[in-house]
Write an enzyme that holds these catalytic residues in place. Structure first.
Site, mmCIF file in Angstrom:
data_model
loop_
_atom_site.group_PDB
_atom_site.id
_atom_site.type_symbol
_atom_site.label_atom_id
_atom_site.label_comp_id
_atom_site.label_asym_id
_atom_site.label_seq_id
_atom_site.Cartn_x
_atom_site.Cartn_y
_atom_site.Cartn_z
ATOM 1 C CE LYS A 155 -6.463 17.588 -35.393
ATOM 2 N NZ LYS A 155 -7.592 18.526 -35.921
ATOM 3 C CD GLU A 229 -21.168 17.913 -27.641
ATOM 4 O OE1 GLU A 229 -22.022 18.466 -28.318
ATOM 5 O OE2 GLU A 229 -20.369 18.221 -26.616
ATOM 6 C CB CYS A 263 -23.337 20.839 -29.937
ATOM 7 S SG CYS A 263 -21.801 21.043 -30.314
ATOM 8 C CD GLU A 362 -25.100 17.115 -36.380
ATOM 9 O OE1 GLU A 362 -25.088 17.491 -35.418
ATOM 10 O OE2 GLU A 362 -24.038 16.339 -36.724
#
Length: 461
Positions: A155, A229, A263, A362
């Site tokens: 997906k 993650e 990331c 973040e």
């Protein structure tokens, strides 16, 4: 029926749209995967490896198409090409170690006893892939999962809808059966329904902390194995003996490449007092040399962020920090392509501290805060003052010092004199709100399999 729309950051147009599977269709797809997996796992390992390798080779043939579509879908400048360098490096390494990684651990094989641990596939694995590196991150799990004998359902993120279709096209052209590898378009309800119904032996998700929580909630009580993650706020520490020019070049690239949407991108930098002013001066010059613009322009080094709402988050963090006393070192007027939407001028902030969101939450955009520090103890406290733990980057010529500091950092990977790189021989993992589990390396095969023990007493007639 839910329609998934992909809005291109290049011009704000609808680049693609697909209809999500209904819940019934999604469950039927999972049932087909489960039925096909047994025969796939029964094939010799060498055959599975050859078919996966062929699928990767087919994907490489689509390089020109990939580069163009990535630019349209998430804005990466075409000058940087696709993701074949990293994807091939990781795929080839995982192929090379498969026989050893999946070999049984023999404890005893005598005339009396056979005691061993083998690695069994989970069955059906769901890979929920992100948009920022849509090929590399997906293939991190797809390659070892298929080699280990699992069926895979992919997906992909709505921002990179077409990537899943291209991977499926390549895998099927390479000879992997259609039901063994499926690209599926799912909405949140369909995804959560499949997970809650225990359709998967393992779910790998790369994305936000909120998304990880939703996956865990859907899997509650199913005992489904999860690999998550999630977020990151990766720090760097530039010590007094660092190679200044090298540190600036690598860290600024780590903060700004892919519009900061990495990331393991660098989001906060701590520089020893003795180098701080020089580091900031060189970093500002480095960033000013970037060119923000249309990703199809050969001169563009910084494309738009993948979505205007992502850019809005960064703008808000920067504005709040400046209002609280931070100093913006880059004049946005130097980047006339900044349109207040997806096209966002890069920024370096000084006079920052950990009361500011830009240093704690973040950002996932082209902004970095730089703070002066006096010693290792202060820096360790600052580096660990984060809910995240993906990577940390240290800059010194003293390897022993780096190990000493690195062992005290709450993180998944410690870099020395480098940053923003995934070595496929080393486990990719994190801690705290960055998630759990591990990909790549031998441990990547452990994630997509489960141990199965055999304790056989040989009885002679």
């Amino acid at each position: 029926m839910t329609t998934i729309k992909l809005t291109s950051p290049v011009d704000g147009s609808i680049y693609a749209e697909r209809t999500a599977l209904s819940v019934d269709q999604a469950h039927a797809a999972a049932a087909r995967a489960k039925a096909a997996q047994k025969d796939w796992a029964a094939r010799p390992l060498a055959d599975r490896m050859a078919l996966v390798q062929a699928g990767v080779a087919e994907l490489n043939k689509m390089s020109d198409r990939m580069v163009q579509e990535i630019a349209w879908q998430m804005g990466r400048p075409t000058r940087y090409g696709g993701e074949f360098g990293g994807m091939n490096e990781r795929s080839e390494y995982m192929l090379s170690i498969a026989p050893e990684a999946l070999a049984p651990m023999i404890v005893e094989d005598s005339d009396k006893m056979d005691r061993r641990i083998e690695r069994d596939p989970h069955g059906v694995i769901l890979v929920i892939a992100p948009w920022n590196y849509p090929y590399m991150t997906a293939m991190n799990t797809i390659v070892p999962a298929l080699i280990a004998g699992n069926a895979v359902m992919l997906k992909h993120a709505s921002q990179t809808l077409l990537v899943g279709e291209m991977i499926a096209e390549a895998m099927h052209a390479g000879g992997i059966p259609a039901d063994v590898f499926q690209n599926v378009v799912l909405d949140h309800a369909g995804t959560e329904s499949l997970i809650a119904a225990r359709c998967f032996g393992f779910v790998n998700f790369t994305g936000s902390v909120g998304g990880g929580r939703a996956i865990e909630k859907a899997a509650a009580g199913t005992f489904t194995s999860l690999g998550l993650e999630l977020g990151g706020k990766d720090p760097a520490y530039v010590m007094e003996d660092a190679d200044l020019d090298w540190a600036v070049d690598v860290l600024m690239d780590g903060a700004m490449f892919n519009a900061g949407q990495c990331c393991c991108g660098i989001e906060r930098i701590y520089v020893h007092d003795s180098l701080y002013d020089a580091f900031v001066e060189k970093a500002v010059a480095w960033v000013k040399a970037l060119k923000l613009g249309n990703p199809f322009d050969a001169e563009t080094t910084l494309g738009p962020m993948a979505n205007a709402r992502f850019a809005a988050t960064v703008r808000d963090q920067v504005a709040e920090a400046v209002a609280a006393g931070a100093k913006a070192m880059i004049d946005p007027a130097l980047f006339p392509a900044d349109d207040g939407g997806a096209y966002l001028a890069p920024q370096i902030l000084t006079n920052v501290d950990h009361s500011m969101r830009v240093m704690m939450e973040e950002s996932f955009g082209p902004v970095v805060g730089i703070m002066p520090v006096k010693d290792d103890a202060q820096t360790l406290e600052l580096m660990n003052d984060s809910p995240y733990g993906l990577t940390a980057s240290l800059w010194t010529g003293d390897v022993d010092r780096a190990f000493e500091i690195g062992r005290q950092i709450e993180t998944g990977t410690v870099f020395l004199n480098r940053a923003d790189y995934l070595d496929p021989a080393i486990c990719w993992t994190g801690c705290k709100d960055t998630g759990r589990g591990g990909a790549l390396s031998v441990l990547g095969y452990h994630a997509v399999t489960r141990p199965k023990s055999y304790h056989l007493r040989k009885v002679k007639s």
